[in-house]
Motif scaffolding. Sequence first.
Motif, short mmCIF file in Angstrom:
data_model
loop_
_atom_site.label_atom_id
_atom_site.label_comp_id
_atom_site.label_asym_id
_atom_site.label_seq_id
_atom_site.Cartn_x
_atom_site.Cartn_y
_atom_site.Cartn_z
N ASN A 140 -4.27 8.39 -39.41
CA ASN A 140 -3.27 7.32 -40.46
C ASN A 140 -1.87 8.07 -40.46
O ASN A 140 -1.31 7.18 -40.86
N ARG A 141 -1.51 9.11 -40.28
CA ARG A 141 -0.40 9.72 -40.53
C ARG A 141 0.88 8.74 -39.63
O ARG A 141 1.83 8.74 -40.07
N ASP A 142 0.59 8.58 -38.45
CA ASP A 142 1.61 7.79 -37.61
C ASP A 142 1.09 6.77 -36.53
O ASP A 142 1.77 6.11 -35.96
N MET A 143 -0.35 6.52 -36.71
CA MET A 143 -1.00 5.44 -36.20
C MET A 143 -0.58 5.48 -34.65
O MET A 143 -0.54 4.52 -34.08
N ARG A 144 -0.59 6.75 -34.06
CA ARG A 144 -0.57 6.70 -32.67
C ARG A 144 -2.02 6.97 -32.08
O ARG A 144 -2.79 7.63 -32.67
N ASN A 200 -1.67 4.24 -44.47
CA ASN A 200 -2.34 3.60 -43.38
C ASN A 200 -3.83 3.56 -43.08
O ASN A 200 -4.28 4.59 -43.48
N ASP A 225 8.92 3.30 -39.38
CA ASP A 225 8.73 3.97 -38.11
C ASP A 225 9.28 3.29 -37.07
O ASP A 225 8.56 2.25 -36.52
N LEU A 228 3.03 3.24 -30.07
CA LEU A 228 3.55 2.53 -31.26
C LEU A 228 5.08 2.40 -31.14
O LEU A 228 5.94 3.28 -30.77
N ILE A 239 -9.78 6.70 -37.62
CA ILE A 239 -10.34 5.49 -37.13
C ILE A 239 -10.47 5.66 -35.54
O ILE A 239 -9.92 6.08 -34.61
N TYR A 270 2.57 -3.65 -37.12
CA TYR A 270 3.00 -2.86 -36.17
C TYR A 270 3.08 -3.67 -34.75
O TYR A 270 2.37 -4.47 -34.54
N ALA A 314 -2.18 17.13 -41.59
CA ALA A 314 -2.27 16.38 -42.76
C ALA A 314 -2.89 15.25 -42.78
O ALA A 314 -3.11 14.54 -43.68
N ASP A 316 -5.48 12.23 -43.12
CA ASP A 316 -6.62 12.53 -43.72
C ASP A 316 -7.53 11.29 -43.59
O ASP A 316 -8.34 10.70 -44.53
N TYR A 317 -7.34 10.53 -42.72
CA TYR A 317 -8.05 9.37 -42.36
C TYR A 317 -7.95 8.91 -40.88
O TYR A 317 -6.93 9.11 -40.31
N TYR A 355 2.99 -2.59 -30.67
CA TYR A 355 2.67 -1.74 -29.74
C TYR A 355 2.81 -1.93 -28.35
O TYR A 355 2.65 -3.07 -28.11
N GLN A 413 6.96 0.03 -36.91
CA GLN A 413 5.79 -0.03 -38.12
C GLN A 413 6.90 -0.61 -39.21
O GLN A 413 7.86 0.01 -39.37
N ARG A 457 -12.84 9.73 -43.50
CA ARG A 457 -11.77 10.31 -44.30
C ARG A 457 -12.19 11.73 -44.14
O ARG A 457 -13.16 12.31 -43.86
#
Lengths: 108, 115
Positions: free
Chosen positions: A93-97, B101, B56, B45, A34, B33, A29, A31-32, B35, B48, A51
């Motif tokens: 970007n879904r959870d920035m992990r 995000n 989160d 993380l 980095i 955020y 899911a 969509d972006y 971290y 957030q 993207r």
Amino acid sequence: GESVGLHLPTLSVQEGDNSIINCAYSNSASDYFIWYKQESGKGPQFIIDIRSNMDKRQGQRVTVLLNKTVKHLSLQIAATQPGDSAVYFCAENRDMRFGAGTRLTVKP
Amino acid sequence: EAGVAQSPRYKIIEKRQSVAFWCNPISGHATLYWYQQILGQGPKLLIQFQNNGVVDDSQLPKDRFSAERLKGVDSTLKIQPAKLEDSAVYLCASSTGLPRNTEAFFGQGTRLTVV
């Protein structure tokens, strides 16, 4: 568990060569995406993004490729320079992990 | 534009003591955020925020870690009591967060050493 991961923890290249850093992601899911560069003693710094409606994006000496079929990203650095030595992370970007990162070392 | 500001830059405390870190994000950034980055690992993380609400905090050890962003601008992260394994760099980042995000801008971090 982590949503992104790196295939190789370290990469050593000769100055002037091209570098390729790989990253796998698991969340279809997303969509972006980095790519970040982290130099010693500093926070991660944005390099380039892409993207999910794109397969390729080019910046200055860097190109990111996205293969949604196999959930794979790659960062290509052309004519690698000593200043490119750092740890590289991908994030989505879904959870920035972040994954563990790949340490790029450029030999002069 | 000014970047993400964090303080202090370095902190050394004894285990079981308390410590607090401060972050001032880029002006206008709704998402913030925190971290934790242990040496040799990628940033993990912790929490957030979107404005002053938590989006989160699933990886925040809530028995000892707390964070707040009361006015939706700057934020503090607290550890009480600290353990040896909390030694790490604590990074704050911010983004516009719209529509979802987007790229996050990081501060230089606070290096915590627990002895």
